[in-house]
Motif scaffolding. Sequence first.
Motif, mmCIF file in Angstrom:
data_model
loop_
_atom_site.group_PDB
_atom_site.id
_atom_site.type_symbol
_atom_site.label_atom_id
_atom_site.label_comp_id
_atom_site.label_asym_id
_atom_site.label_seq_id
_atom_site.Cartn_x
_atom_site.Cartn_y
_atom_site.Cartn_z
ATOM 1 N N VAL A 96 13.278 -33.254 -13.909
ATOM 2 C CA VAL A 96 11.940 -33.440 -13.742
ATOM 3 C C VAL A 96 11.358 -32.510 -14.657
ATOM 4 C CG1 VAL A 96 10.317 -33.556 -12.254
ATOM 5 C CG2 VAL A 96 12.411 -34.710 -11.509
ATOM 6 N N ALA A 97 10.675 -32.850 -15.459
ATOM 7 C CA ALA A 97 9.910 -31.812 -16.446
ATOM 8 C C ALA A 97 8.191 -32.094 -15.977
ATOM 9 C CB ALA A 97 10.192 -32.124 -17.613
ATOM 10 N N LEU A 98 7.790 -30.977 -15.400
ATOM 11 C CA LEU A 98 6.388 -30.973 -15.027
ATOM 12 C C LEU A 98 5.509 -30.440 -16.124
ATOM 13 C CD1 LEU A 98 6.557 -30.380 -11.243
ATOM 14 C CD2 LEU A 98 6.510 -32.493 -12.349
ATOM 15 N N GLY A 99 4.600 -31.055 -16.737
ATOM 16 C CA GLY A 99 3.857 -30.194 -17.894
ATOM 17 C C GLY A 99 2.476 -30.109 -17.172
ATOM 18 N N GLY A 100 1.828 -28.986 -17.427
ATOM 19 C CA GLY A 100 0.261 -28.676 -17.076
ATOM 20 C C GLY A 100 -0.222 -27.523 -17.457
ATOM 21 N N ARG A 101 -1.226 -27.016 -16.911
ATOM 22 C CA ARG A 101 -1.949 -25.819 -17.256
ATOM 23 C C ARG A 101 -2.132 -24.887 -16.013
ATOM 24 N NH1 ARG A 101 -5.353 -26.366 -20.919
ATOM 25 N NH2 ARG A 101 -7.105 -25.014 -21.237
ATOM 26 N N ALA A 102 -1.857 -23.696 -16.100
ATOM 27 C CA ALA A 102 -1.952 -22.652 -15.095
ATOM 28 C C ALA A 102 -3.399 -22.095 -15.130
ATOM 29 C CB ALA A 102 -0.778 -21.305 -15.560
ATOM 30 N N GLU A 103 -3.695 -21.868 -13.816
ATOM 31 C CA GLU A 103 -4.961 -21.203 -13.611
ATOM 32 C C GLU A 103 -4.968 -20.128 -12.725
ATOM 33 O OE1 GLU A 103 -6.944 -24.490 -11.622
ATOM 34 O OE2 GLU A 103 -7.243 -25.641 -13.384
ATOM 35 N N PRO A 104 -5.352 -18.892 -12.897
ATOM 36 C CA PRO A 104 -5.329 -17.954 -12.012
ATOM 37 C C PRO A 104 -5.705 -18.335 -10.704
ATOM 38 C CG PRO A 104 -6.317 -17.256 -14.213
ATOM 39 C CD PRO A 104 -6.437 -18.591 -14.295
ATOM 40 N N MET A 105 -5.119 -17.550 -9.617
ATOM 41 C CA MET A 105 -5.908 -17.878 -8.211
ATOM 42 C C MET A 105 -6.627 -16.709 -7.813
ATOM 43 S SD MET A 105 -2.287 -19.465 -6.974
ATOM 44 C CE MET A 105 -2.626 -18.931 -4.929
ATOM 45 N N ALA A 106 -7.751 -16.931 -6.942
ATOM 46 C CA ALA A 106 -8.508 -15.691 -6.237
ATOM 47 C C ALA A 106 -7.462 -14.880 -5.479
ATOM 48 C CB ALA A 106 -9.458 -16.251 -5.878
ATOM 49 N N ALA A 107 -7.879 -13.549 -5.258
ATOM 50 C CA ALA A 107 -7.190 -12.763 -4.589
ATOM 51 C C ALA A 107 -6.821 -13.371 -3.092
ATOM 52 C CB ALA A 107 -7.702 -11.561 -4.247
ATOM 53 N N ASP A 108 -7.677 -14.005 -2.423
ATOM 54 C CA ASP A 108 -7.406 -14.673 -1.007
ATOM 55 C C ASP A 108 -6.308 -15.991 -1.232
ATOM 56 O OD1 ASP A 108 -9.427 -16.119 -2.285
ATOM 57 O OD2 ASP A 108 -10.319 -16.840 -0.413
ATOM 58 N N LEU A 131 8.911 -7.476 1.729
ATOM 59 C CA LEU A 131 7.582 -7.797 2.777
ATOM 60 C C LEU A 131 6.462 -7.101 2.323
ATOM 61 C CD1 LEU A 131 9.143 -7.987 6.261
ATOM 62 C CD2 LEU A 131 8.843 -9.721 4.879
ATOM 63 N N ARG A 132 5.366 -7.920 1.949
ATOM 64 C CA ARG A 132 4.326 -7.040 1.366
ATOM 65 C C ARG A 132 3.108 -7.213 2.369
ATOM 66 N NH1 ARG A 132 6.828 -8.897 -3.427
ATOM 67 N NH2 ARG A 132 6.915 -7.456 -5.041
ATOM 68 N N SER A 133 2.204 -6.211 2.599
ATOM 69 C CA SER A 133 0.984 -6.441 3.215
ATOM 70 C C SER A 133 0.213 -7.132 2.379
ATOM 71 C CB SER A 133 0.605 -4.932 3.674
ATOM 72 O OG SER A 133 0.271 -4.364 2.396
ATOM 73 N N PRO A 134 -0.809 -7.526 2.812
ATOM 74 C CA PRO A 134 -2.182 -7.974 1.919
ATOM 75 C C PRO A 134 -2.505 -7.410 0.947
ATOM 76 C CG PRO A 134 -2.690 -8.742 4.268
ATOM 77 C CD PRO A 134 -1.394 -7.605 4.208
ATOM 78 N N GLU A 135 -2.479 -5.786 1.163
ATOM 79 C CA GLU A 135 -3.175 -4.938 0.361
ATOM 80 C C GLU A 135 -1.979 -4.767 -0.887
ATOM 81 O OE1 GLU A 135 -5.020 -4.603 3.850
ATOM 82 O OE2 GLU A 135 -2.860 -4.251 3.565
ATOM 83 N N GLN A 136 -0.633 -4.662 -0.501
ATOM 84 C CA GLN A 136 0.407 -4.755 -1.601
ATOM 85 C C GLN A 136 0.421 -5.956 -2.426
ATOM 86 O OE1 GLN A 136 3.260 -3.968 1.407
ATOM 87 N NE2 GLN A 136 3.776 -2.118 0.569
ATOM 88 N N VAL A 137 0.159 -7.162 -1.746
ATOM 89 C CA VAL A 137 0.082 -8.499 -2.632
ATOM 90 C C VAL A 137 -1.003 -8.255 -3.700
ATOM 91 C CG1 VAL A 137 -0.587 -11.128 -2.489
ATOM 92 C CG2 VAL A 137 1.021 -9.929 -0.744
ATOM 93 N N ASP A 138 -2.255 -7.837 -3.114
ATOM 94 C CA ASP A 138 -3.363 -7.449 -4.154
ATOM 95 C C ASP A 138 -2.940 -6.665 -5.271
ATOM 96 O OD1 ASP A 138 -4.975 -9.295 -2.714
ATOM 97 O OD2 ASP A 138 -5.967 -7.518 -1.801
ATOM 98 N N ALA A 139 -2.113 -5.607 -4.928
ATOM 99 C CA ALA A 139 -1.800 -4.649 -6.027
ATOM 100 C C ALA A 139 -0.548 -5.155 -6.885
ATOM 101 C CB ALA A 139 -1.227 -3.301 -5.134
ATOM 102 N N ASP A 140 0.119 -5.956 -6.201
ATOM 103 C CA ASP A 140 1.590 -6.262 -6.903
ATOM 104 C C ASP A 140 1.756 -7.644 -7.469
ATOM 105 O OD1 ASP A 140 2.386 -3.828 -6.004
ATOM 106 O OD2 ASP A 140 3.570 -4.886 -4.403
#
Length: 178
Positions: A96-108, A131-140
Amino acid sequence: MTAPTRAAVRAFLDEPPRFAQLVTVDAHGRPVTRTVGAAVAADWTLELLARRGHARLRQLAANPRLQVLFVAPPRGDEPPAHPAVIDYGRPVPRLVALGGRAEPMAADATRDAYRRQLEAAMRRGHTRAPLRSPEQVDADLVGLRVVVDRVRAEGFGDDALAETWDPRSPDPTTGGTT
């Protein structure tokens, strides 16, 4: 595309998340493939998480088109009855080959995607990822939403070796989208 093929592809994609091959294009126009974890939502979108600084983010910023490939063993042990070019005497693997367009997601949205994917993995007993905290997700991490506009399925149909469709188009058998 036939309804049985569409149903078989959807069932295949609805199995627990699996590895897939993500194909992007580098600055020299060459395809670059790497393995990612991916799950396809019911609306055919994907949410991918990448570590900041990863080359795929630069590639997708320059060219947001991509392809995500899911490959699995053949459905049976019979080779195609009507090979398209050469008879290899082997069954065709499922693709299964899915073709598409990547869009950046907002931080939340990135934090939500990380939380959902982490919780799903932990429910399946997979606990070794950091395991990442919300702050680590934002940073990493950077979240990417992939809007799929082309599905190609090989090895799922009985007579047709390959079928291609746009999942956003109306499903001729139900009137809804695929």
